[in-house]
Design a protein around this motif. Sequence first.
Motif, PDB file in Angstrom:
ATOM      1  N   GLU A   1     -37.960   6.576 -12.233  1.00 20.45           N
ATOM      2  CA  GLU A   1     -37.734   8.013 -12.123  1.00 20.45           C
ATOM      3  C   GLU A   1     -36.867   8.589 -13.476  1.00 20.45           C
ATOM      4  O   GLU A   1     -37.608   9.657 -13.721  1.00 20.45           O
ATOM      5  CB  GLU A   1     -36.591   8.454 -10.881  1.00 20.45           C
ATOM      6  CG  GLU A   1     -37.068   8.195  -9.604  1.00 20.45           C
ATOM      7  CD  GLU A   1     -38.129   9.110  -9.196  1.00 20.45           C
ATOM      8  OE1 GLU A   1     -38.225  10.074  -9.643  1.00 20.45           O
ATOM      9  OE2 GLU A   1     -38.859   8.208  -8.447  1.00 20.45           O
ATOM     10  N   ARG A   2     -36.238   7.777 -14.007  1.00 22.68           N
ATOM     11  CA  ARG A   2     -35.642   8.241 -15.364  1.00 22.68           C
ATOM     12  C   ARG A   2     -36.667   8.359 -16.354  1.00 22.68           C
ATOM     13  O   ARG A   2     -36.850   9.124 -16.998  1.00 22.68           O
ATOM     14  CB  ARG A   2     -34.447   7.143 -15.782  1.00 22.68           C
ATOM     15  CG  ARG A   2     -33.869   7.586 -17.039  1.00 22.68           C
ATOM     16  CD  ARG A   2     -32.728   6.592 -17.530  1.00 22.68           C
ATOM     17  NE  ARG A   2     -33.312   5.117 -17.872  1.00 22.68           N
ATOM     18  CZ  ARG A   2     -33.954   5.125 -19.356  1.00 22.68           C
ATOM     19  NH1 ARG A   2     -33.781   6.366 -20.020  1.00 22.68           N
ATOM     20  NH2 ARG A   2     -34.480   4.296 -19.750  1.00 22.68           N
ATOM     21  N   LEU A   3     -37.495   7.354 -16.416  1.00 25.81           N
ATOM     22  CA  LEU A   3     -38.564   7.370 -17.607  1.00 25.81           C
ATOM     23  C   LEU A   3     -39.614   8.332 -17.338  1.00 25.81           C
ATOM     24  O   LEU A   3     -40.177   8.961 -18.372  1.00 25.81           O
ATOM     25  CB  LEU A   3     -39.123   6.017 -17.556  1.00 25.81           C
ATOM     26  CG  LEU A   3     -37.986   4.934 -18.098  1.00 25.81           C
ATOM     27  CD1 LEU A   3     -38.626   3.416 -18.254  1.00 25.81           C
ATOM     28  CD2 LEU A   3     -37.723   5.166 -19.615  1.00 25.81           C
ATOM     29  N   THR A   4     -39.810   8.664 -16.093  1.00 26.60           N
ATOM     30  CA  THR A   4     -40.866   9.555 -15.656  1.00 26.60           C
ATOM     31  C   THR A   4     -40.647  10.848 -16.107  1.00 26.60           C
ATOM     32  O   THR A   4     -41.116  11.771 -16.711  1.00 26.60           O
ATOM     33  CB  THR A   4     -41.289   9.532 -14.171  1.00 26.60           C
ATOM     34  OG1 THR A   4     -41.571   8.272 -13.742  1.00 26.60           O
ATOM     35  CG2 THR A   4     -42.223  10.597 -13.592  1.00 26.60           C
ATOM     36  N   LYS A   5     -39.034  11.190 -16.082  1.00 24.95           N
ATOM     37  CA  LYS A   5     -38.479  12.353 -16.668  1.00 24.95           C
ATOM     38  C   LYS A   5     -38.684  12.625 -17.783  1.00 24.95           C
ATOM     39  O   LYS A   5     -38.802  13.616 -18.648  1.00 24.95           O
ATOM     40  CB  LYS A   5     -37.078  12.478 -15.941  1.00 24.95           C
ATOM     41  CG  LYS A   5     -37.008  13.026 -14.509  1.00 24.95           C
ATOM     42  CD  LYS A   5     -35.715  12.905 -14.051  1.00 24.95           C
ATOM     43  CE  LYS A   5     -35.378  13.108 -12.617  1.00 24.95           C
ATOM     44  NZ  LYS A   5     -34.282  13.004 -12.140  1.00 24.95           N
ATOM     45  N   LEU A   6     -38.971  11.486 -18.759  1.00 25.43           N
ATOM     46  CA  LEU A   6     -38.936  11.440 -20.142  1.00 25.43           C
ATOM     47  C   LEU A   6     -40.455  11.501 -20.573  1.00 25.43           C
ATOM     48  O   LEU A   6     -40.819  11.253 -21.781  1.00 25.43           O
ATOM     49  CB  LEU A   6     -38.091  10.230 -20.969  1.00 25.43           C
ATOM     50  CG  LEU A   6     -36.670  10.449 -20.490  1.00 25.43           C
ATOM     51  CD1 LEU A   6     -35.943   9.006 -20.944  1.00 25.43           C
ATOM     52  CD2 LEU A   6     -35.927  11.616 -21.356  1.00 25.43           C
ATOM     53  N   ASP A   7     -41.310  11.686 -19.625  1.00 20.76           N
ATOM     54  CA  ASP A   7     -42.737  11.733 -20.042  1.00 20.76           C
ATOM     55  C   ASP A   7     -43.315  10.215 -20.281  1.00 20.76           C
ATOM     56  O   ASP A   7     -44.451  10.082 -20.813  1.00 20.76           O
ATOM     57  CB  ASP A   7     -43.013  12.724 -21.077  1.00 20.76           C
ATOM     58  CG  ASP A   7     -42.813  14.124 -20.716  1.00 20.76           C
ATOM     59  OD1 ASP A   7     -43.193  14.414 -19.389  1.00 20.76           O
ATOM     60  OD2 ASP A   7     -42.268  15.004 -21.505  1.00 20.76           O
ATOM     61  N   VAL A   8     -42.585   9.319 -19.814  1.00 21.47           N
ATOM     62  CA  VAL A   8     -43.185   7.867 -19.698  1.00 21.47           C
ATOM     63  C   VAL A   8     -44.569   7.952 -18.963  1.00 21.47           C
ATOM     64  O   VAL A   8     -44.069   8.272 -17.676  1.00 21.47           O
ATOM     65  CB  VAL A   8     -42.184   6.904 -19.740  1.00 21.47           C
ATOM     66  CG1 VAL A   8     -42.723   5.227 -19.665  1.00 21.47           C
ATOM     67  CG2 VAL A   8     -41.236   6.984 -20.839  1.00 21.47           C
ATOM     68  N   LYS A   9     -45.742   7.158 -19.159  1.00 26.29           N
ATOM     69  CA  LYS A   9     -46.849   7.105 -18.286  1.00 26.29           C
ATOM     70  C   LYS A   9     -46.727   5.803 -17.645  1.00 26.29           C
ATOM     71  O   LYS A   9     -46.907   4.855 -18.487  1.00 26.29           O
ATOM     72  CB  LYS A   9     -48.114   7.574 -18.858  1.00 26.29           C
ATOM     73  CG  LYS A   9     -47.812   8.644 -19.546  1.00 26.29           C
ATOM     74  CD  LYS A   9     -47.871   9.975 -18.789  1.00 26.29           C
ATOM     75  CE  LYS A   9     -47.891  11.483 -19.593  1.00 26.29           C
ATOM     76  NZ  LYS A   9     -47.171  12.234 -19.053  1.00 26.29           N
ATOM     77  N   PHE A  10     -46.668   5.662 -16.476  1.00 24.76           N
ATOM     78  CA  PHE A  10     -46.959   4.386 -15.663  1.00 24.76           C
ATOM     79  C   PHE A  10     -48.231   4.471 -15.024  1.00 24.76           C
ATOM     80  O   PHE A  10     -48.974   5.230 -14.516  1.00 24.76           O
ATOM     81  CB  PHE A  10     -45.910   4.543 -14.444  1.00 24.76           C
ATOM     82  CG  PHE A  10     -44.198   4.270 -14.948  1.00 24.76           C
ATOM     83  CD1 PHE A  10     -43.864   2.914 -14.754  1.00 24.76           C
ATOM     84  CD2 PHE A  10     -43.667   5.248 -15.531  1.00 24.76           C
ATOM     85  CE1 PHE A  10     -42.604   2.649 -15.032  1.00 24.76           C
ATOM     86  CE2 PHE A  10     -42.468   5.102 -15.840  1.00 24.76           C
ATOM     87  CZ  PHE A  10     -41.911   3.516 -15.630  1.00 24.76           C
ATOM     88  N   SER A  11     -48.849   3.013 -15.125  1.00 25.60           N
ATOM     89  CA  SER A  11     -49.846   2.847 -14.498  1.00 25.60           C
ATOM     90  C   SER A  11     -49.820   2.024 -13.259  1.00 25.60           C
ATOM     91  O   SER A  11     -50.714   2.160 -12.318  1.00 25.60           O
ATOM     92  CB  SER A  11     -50.917   1.913 -15.433  1.00 25.60           C
ATOM     93  OG  SER A  11     -50.327   0.560 -15.750  1.00 25.60           O
ATOM     94  N   VAL A  12     -48.735   1.582 -13.117  1.00 25.95           N
ATOM     95  CA  VAL A  12     -48.347   0.789 -11.872  1.00 25.95           C
ATOM     96  C   VAL A  12     -46.818   1.431 -11.299  1.00 25.95           C
ATOM     97  O   VAL A  12     -45.774   1.346 -12.196  1.00 25.95           O
ATOM     98  CB  VAL A  12     -48.220  -0.750 -11.729  1.00 25.95           C
ATOM     99  CG1 VAL A  12     -47.681  -1.084 -10.557  1.00 25.95           C
ATOM    100  CG2 VAL A  12     -49.527  -1.404 -12.261  1.00 25.95           C
ATOM    101  N   LYS A  13     -46.904   2.233 -10.394  1.00 27.83           N
ATOM    102  CA  LYS A  13     -45.522   2.745  -9.739  1.00 27.83           C
ATOM    103  C   LYS A  13     -44.766   1.648  -9.032  1.00 27.83           C
ATOM    104  O   LYS A  13     -45.434   0.518  -8.804  1.00 27.83           O
ATOM    105  CB  LYS A  13     -45.898   3.842  -8.702  1.00 27.83           C
ATOM    106  CG  LYS A  13     -46.431   4.928  -9.478  1.00 27.83           C
ATOM    107  CD  LYS A  13     -46.965   6.087  -8.178  1.00 27.83           C
ATOM    108  CE  LYS A  13     -47.447   7.304  -9.017  1.00 27.83           C
ATOM    109  NZ  LYS A  13     -47.748   8.391  -7.973  1.00 27.83           N
ATOM    110  N   PRO A  14     -43.515   1.761  -8.878  1.00 26.59           N
ATOM    111  CA  PRO A  14     -42.567   0.819  -8.310  1.00 26.59           C
ATOM    112  C   PRO A  14     -43.439  -0.034  -7.168  1.00 26.59           C
ATOM    113  O   PRO A  14     -43.776   0.902  -6.073  1.00 26.59           O
ATOM    114  CB  PRO A  14     -41.493   1.384  -7.927  1.00 26.59           C
ATOM    115  CG  PRO A  14     -41.371   2.251  -8.967  1.00 26.59           C
ATOM    116  CD  PRO A  14     -42.640   2.960  -9.226  1.00 26.59           C
ATOM    117  N   THR A  15     -43.597  -1.109  -6.965  1.00 25.84           N
ATOM    118  CA  THR A  15     -44.089  -2.019  -6.183  1.00 25.84           C
ATOM    119  C   THR A  15     -43.352  -3.266  -5.830  1.00 25.84           C
ATOM    120  O   THR A  15     -43.190  -3.881  -6.688  1.00 25.84           O
ATOM    121  CB  THR A  15     -45.771  -2.378  -6.563  1.00 25.84           C
ATOM    122  OG1 THR A  15     -46.437  -0.912  -6.901  1.00 25.84           O
ATOM    123  CG2 THR A  15     -46.465  -2.919  -5.611  1.00 25.84           C
TER     124      THR A  15
END
Length: 131
Positions: free
Chosen positions: A93-107
């Motif tokens: 959540e924190r990094l997504t708000k900083l525009d970090v791009k995830f290829s795998v969401k928390p799993t």
Amino acid sequence: MKVTLISIPVTDQEKASKFYTEKLGFIIKKDAPLEGGNRWLTLVSPEWQDGPELLLEPAPNHFEPSRVYQDALMEAGIPYTQFDVENVEAEYERLTKLDVKFSVKPTEMGTVKFAVFNDTCGNNIQLVENL
């Protein structure tokens, strides 16, 4: 014997320095100029400043096998390394708000929860939380 330095190849040391400090929260431990405009640039975790240093290594720019390996890992979606965190969901959540791009969401998988993001410098990085 103990680990004191871990290298991660980066395509742009300045861009990597900003990403790893401003977004991930690492702090610069050493920053010394080297030949060819490169730097001996190491970072540490603010929670473990005497722990292992992370060297932002410009090898992909000067050593073709390093670039080939880095590109192959990226293309396959394989993380170059992993960082342990207390709470993967909170970091996501924190990094997504900083525009970090995830290829795998928390799993969740077995005894861990993980997520994978792009460090903008040629690497996938995995975050891991032990459950």
